[in-house]
Design an enzyme around this catalytic site. Structure first.
Site, PDB file in Angstrom:
ATOM      1  N   CYS A  56       0.906  -0.924   0.348  1.00 18.48           N
ATOM      2  CA  CYS A  56       0.265   0.354  -0.123  1.00 18.48           C
ATOM      3  C   CYS A  56       0.739   1.434   0.237  1.00 18.48           C
ATOM      4  O   CYS A  56       0.380   2.503  -0.347  1.00 18.48           O
ATOM      5  CB  CYS A  56      -0.969   0.241   1.273  1.00 18.48           C
ATOM      6  SG  CYS A  56      -0.301  -0.144   3.016  1.00 18.48           S
ATOM      7  N   HIS A  58       2.518   2.514   2.507  1.00 14.10           N
ATOM      8  CA  HIS A  58       2.664   2.711   3.695  1.00 14.10           C
ATOM      9  C   HIS A  58       4.113   2.009   4.242  1.00 14.10           C
ATOM     10  O   HIS A  58       3.968   0.748   4.875  1.00 14.10           O
ATOM     11  CB  HIS A  58       1.808   2.543   4.979  1.00 14.10           C
ATOM     12  CG  HIS A  58       0.426   3.643   4.559  1.00 14.10           C
ATOM     13  ND1 HIS A  58      -0.521   3.236   3.992  1.00 14.10           N
ATOM     14  CD2 HIS A  58       1.177   4.654   4.584  1.00 14.10           C
ATOM     15  CE1 HIS A  58      -1.282   4.103   4.300  1.00 14.10           C
ATOM     16  NE2 HIS A  58      -0.241   5.771   4.443  1.00 14.10           N
ATOM     17  N   CYS A 150      -5.826 -29.688  18.127  1.00  6.87           N
ATOM     18  CA  CYS A 150      -5.323 -29.719  16.325  1.00  6.87           C
ATOM     19  C   CYS A 150      -5.066 -28.948  14.806  1.00  6.87           C
ATOM     20  O   CYS A 150      -4.587 -29.115  14.280  1.00  6.87           O
ATOM     21  CB  CYS A 150      -6.586 -31.074  15.577  1.00  6.87           C
ATOM     22  SG  CYS A 150      -8.229 -29.855  15.729  1.00  6.87           S
ATOM     23  N   CYS A 161     -23.440 -14.066  18.153  1.00  8.59           N
ATOM     24  CA  CYS A 161     -23.094 -14.687  19.453  1.00  8.59           C
ATOM     25  C   CYS A 161     -22.345 -14.418  20.722  1.00  8.59           C
ATOM     26  O   CYS A 161     -22.181 -14.074  21.718  1.00  8.59           O
ATOM     27  CB  CYS A 161     -23.678 -15.796  19.705  1.00  8.59           C
ATOM     28  SG  CYS A 161     -26.014 -16.938  19.223  1.00  8.59           S
ATOM     29  N   HIS A 192     -19.553 -38.479   7.769  1.00  5.37           N
ATOM     30  CA  HIS A 192     -18.419 -36.866   7.212  1.00  5.37           C
ATOM     31  C   HIS A 192     -17.866 -36.328   8.291  1.00  5.37           C
ATOM     32  O   HIS A 192     -17.797 -35.387   7.989  1.00  5.37           O
ATOM     33  CB  HIS A 192     -20.044 -36.574   7.487  1.00  5.37           C
ATOM     34  CG  HIS A 192     -21.538 -36.469   7.147  1.00  5.37           C
ATOM     35  ND1 HIS A 192     -22.628 -37.404   8.023  1.00  5.37           N
ATOM     36  CD2 HIS A 192     -22.144 -36.626   5.889  1.00  5.37           C
ATOM     37  CE1 HIS A 192     -23.387 -37.081   6.726  1.00  5.37           C
ATOM     38  NE2 HIS A 192     -23.041 -36.980   5.471  1.00  5.37           N
ATOM     39  N   CYS A 201     -23.959 -26.230  24.728  1.00  2.00           N
ATOM     40  CA  CYS A 201     -23.226 -26.310  25.709  1.00  2.00           C
ATOM     41  C   CYS A 201     -24.050 -26.782  27.236  1.00  2.00           C
ATOM     42  O   CYS A 201     -25.840 -27.172  26.965  1.00  2.00           O
ATOM     43  CB  CYS A 201     -24.321 -24.617  26.055  1.00  2.00           C
ATOM     44  SG  CYS A 201     -24.002 -23.688  27.640  1.00  2.00           S
ATOM     45  N   CYS A 204     -27.420 -24.267  28.404  1.00  2.00           N
ATOM     46  CA  CYS A 204     -28.715 -23.813  27.450  1.00  2.00           C
ATOM     47  C   CYS A 204     -28.677 -24.617  26.067  1.00  2.00           C
ATOM     48  O   CYS A 204     -27.894 -25.599  26.053  1.00  2.00           O
ATOM     49  CB  CYS A 204     -28.351 -22.205  27.293  1.00  2.00           C
ATOM     50  SG  CYS A 204     -27.357 -22.493  25.982  1.00  2.00           S
ATOM     51  N   CYS A 212     -13.803 -26.270  29.200  1.00  2.00           N
ATOM     52  CA  CYS A 212     -12.996 -25.912  30.343  1.00  2.00           C
ATOM     53  C   CYS A 212     -13.356 -27.214  31.352  1.00  2.00           C
ATOM     54  O   CYS A 212     -14.581 -28.167  31.695  1.00  2.00           O
ATOM     55  CB  CYS A 212     -13.779 -24.649  30.831  1.00  2.00           C
ATOM     56  SG  CYS A 212     -14.024 -23.228  29.610  1.00  2.00           S
ATOM     57  N   CYS A 261     -22.873 -35.963  15.218  1.00  2.00           N
ATOM     58  CA  CYS A 261     -23.403 -35.168  14.052  1.00  2.00           C
ATOM     59  C   CYS A 261     -24.417 -34.511  13.097  1.00  2.00           C
ATOM     60  O   CYS A 261     -25.287 -34.717  13.172  1.00  2.00           O
ATOM     61  CB  CYS A 261     -22.848 -36.057  12.706  1.00  2.00           C
ATOM     62  SG  CYS A 261     -22.391 -35.742  11.068  1.00  2.00           S
TER      63      CYS A 261
END
Length: 271
Positions: A56, A58, A150, A161, A192, A201, A204, A212, A261
């Site tokens: 560019c 710069h 991985c 979200c 697949h 989760c 929810c 974790c 899946c």
């Protein structure tokens, strides 16, 4: 005529124009001088360390640009603003940065391909007026994260979200795809592969992004509440609640549950 030392790096095909104001330069793109600050580090003048002139036009410190590329994105979700010039926001190009840019390019290609697969899987189309193609739209629509184990991008829900969490402090070791999550068990679909393996989760009816404590899967908003979580829904799946966002039966929260899946779920098959 006064001769100044080269301010560039060794081996450049095109040398950096002299940054000293006392030198005339034929490069009309050069708008910075040796006494200007590097706009990546903002601590040292350009003339104090070897510099690169980006495509560019710069100029920034070579070491600062390398550090910026190696640090990559700043939040948990993959993003690519770090590839842009700090001044004009154009995508950086320079032969000296080629190795780092190629490495990021491989991540970008995998990310884009997976986002396009997800867009097709969801049956969504590029909305009229969107400035970009289907790949651009898919990458803007969905959040992808880099699995710590991985080192591959994995799906983590819609970007809106993820925006609820922002760039809060996070532990990259807790970013694990479903296939790499401890105790995942049968985490490869025979049809697949692992790309559409998902967990819900714990708290929810959202797709999990985080794993974790070696025990708990979280979506982004619930991860932001880690340590203070209560079940955010009493949903027990579509049999009890036809409007369940996950579209399948699952235990009532709080509970760990591998969704399996997503492709097979959509087709009504078994994982």
């Amino acid at each position: 005529r006064r001769v100044h030392g080269c301010g560039g790096v060794a081996g450049e095909a095109r040398c950096l124009p002299c940054l000293r104001s006392s030198c005339a330069t034929p490069d009309a793109r050069l708008t910075q001088e040796a006494d200007d600050y590097c706009t990546v580090c903002w601590t040292d003048h350009l003339g104090e360390a070897p510099c690169l002139q980006l495509g560019c036009g710069h100029v920034q410190h070579a070491s600062c640009l390398l550090q910026q590329l190696r640090a990559r994105w700043t939040g948990p979700a993959i993003s690519y603003a770090f590839l842009n010039c700090a001044l004009c926001k154009q995508r950086m190009t320079h032969e000296y940065l080629a190795e780092e840019l190629d490495a990021v390019g491989a991540v970008y290609a995998a990310h884009r391909a997976k986002a396009l697969m997800r867009l097709e899987f969801d049956g969504r189309k590029v909305p009229e007026g969107f400035a970009g193609d289907a790949g651009d739209y898919a990458m803007a629509l969905y959040s992808y994260y880099m699995c710590y184990q991985c080192r591959k991008p994995y799906f983590g829900g819609e970007a809106r979200c993820a925006a609820a969490m922002g760039n809060a402090n996070f532990n990259e070791r807790e970013l694990l795809c479903a296939s790499c999550s401890s105790g995942a068990g049968n985490s490869e679909c025979p049809k697949h592969g692992s790309e559409f393996i998902e967990y819900k989760c714990r708290f929810c009816c959202s797709i999990a992004v985080w794993f974790c404590f070696g025990t708990t899967h979280f979506c982004d908003p619930c991860h932001n509440e880690a340590g203070r979580n209560d079940a955010r829904t009493d949903c027990a799946g579509v049999s009890a609640n036809p409007e369940c966002a996950l579209g399948c039966d699952h235990p009532q929260a709080p509970a760990e549950f591998m969704l399996g899946c997503a492709m097979c779920r959509r087709a009504g098959g078994d994982f």
